[in-house]
Enzyme design. Structure first.
Site, PDB file in Angstrom:
ATOM      1  N   CYS A  35       0.826  -1.216   0.000  1.00 25.50           N
ATOM      2  CA  CYS A  35       0.000   0.000   0.000  1.00 25.50           C
ATOM      3  C   CYS A  35       0.854   1.258   0.000  1.00 25.50           C
ATOM      4  O   CYS A  35       0.339   2.351  -0.231  1.00 25.50           O
ATOM      5  CB  CYS A  35      -0.932   0.015   1.207  1.00 25.50           C
ATOM      6  SG  CYS A  35      -0.071   0.059   2.776  1.00 25.50           S
ATOM      7  N   CYS A 104      -2.434  -3.273   8.765  1.00 28.72           N
ATOM      8  CA  CYS A 104      -2.087  -1.907   9.166  1.00 28.72           C
ATOM      9  C   CYS A 104      -1.551  -1.907  10.602  1.00 28.72           C
ATOM     10  O   CYS A 104      -0.627  -1.151  10.930  1.00 28.72           O
ATOM     11  CB  CYS A 104      -3.295  -0.990   9.055  1.00 28.72           C
ATOM     12  SG  CYS A 104      -4.229  -1.205   7.516  1.00 28.72           S
TER      13      CYS A 104
HETATM   14 FE1  FES Z   1      -1.514   0.567   4.237  1.00 30.59          FE
HETATM   15 FE2  FES Z   1      -3.356   0.459   6.103  1.00 30.59          FE
HETATM   16  S1  FES Z   1      -3.653   0.317   3.959  1.00 30.59           S
HETATM   17  S2  FES Z   1      -1.216   0.481   6.357  1.00 30.59           S
END
Ligand code: FES
Length: 143
Positions: A35, A104
């Protein structure tokens, strides 16, 4: 049912311990390759106790809430206790995260471990490398 608990929303909207510690003696930065989110933890360790902790997180709401809660959980605690903090404990303290957001909270666990490791290295304190082996390759993400 709401996707996020009230605690997640509270720590996302009013994060505790945001910022940097200029004279930190342990700093840990981790990122999630998938991400692209980044989390940095600053520790001020005195006599084996986390006297102060702050964080900077460039990431999603769950990562910010996880950083906020994780720093609250380790503040004033011995290093040994900080090292035992798991991402699951952080998520539980937030009254849960959606399954696809659990990674996360892994960032928070990893960033704290990395900051403690950095403290040990800077202070020249011998440490058990086994405890830090999986920092950059957790079981929750697929990178
Ligand atoms: Fe990347 Fe939450 S989507 S840490």
């Amino acid at each position: 049912m709401a996707l996020y608990s009230e605690k997640v929303m509270d720590h996302f909207k009013n994060p505790r311990n945001v910022g940097i510690i200029e004279d930190a003696n342990g700093v840990g930065e981790v990122g999630n390759a998938k991400c692209g989110d980044i989390m940095k933890i600053y520790l001020k360790v005195e006599n084996d106790i986390i006297a102060d902790v702050k964080f900077e997180t460039f990431g999603c709401g769950s990562a910010i809430a996880s950083s906020s809660m994780a720093t609250e959980l380790i503040k004033g605690k011995p290093l040994s206790q900080a090292l035992e903090l798991t991402n699951k404990a952080v998520a539980e303290a937030l009254d849960g995260l959606p399954a696809y957001k659990m990674h996360c909270s892994v960032l928070a666990e990893e960033a704290i471990k990395k900051a403690v490791q950095d403290y040990y290295i800077r202070a020249g304190i011998p440490y058990d490398e086994e405890k830090f082996r999986n920092i950059d390759c957790c079981s929750e993400c697929e990178h």
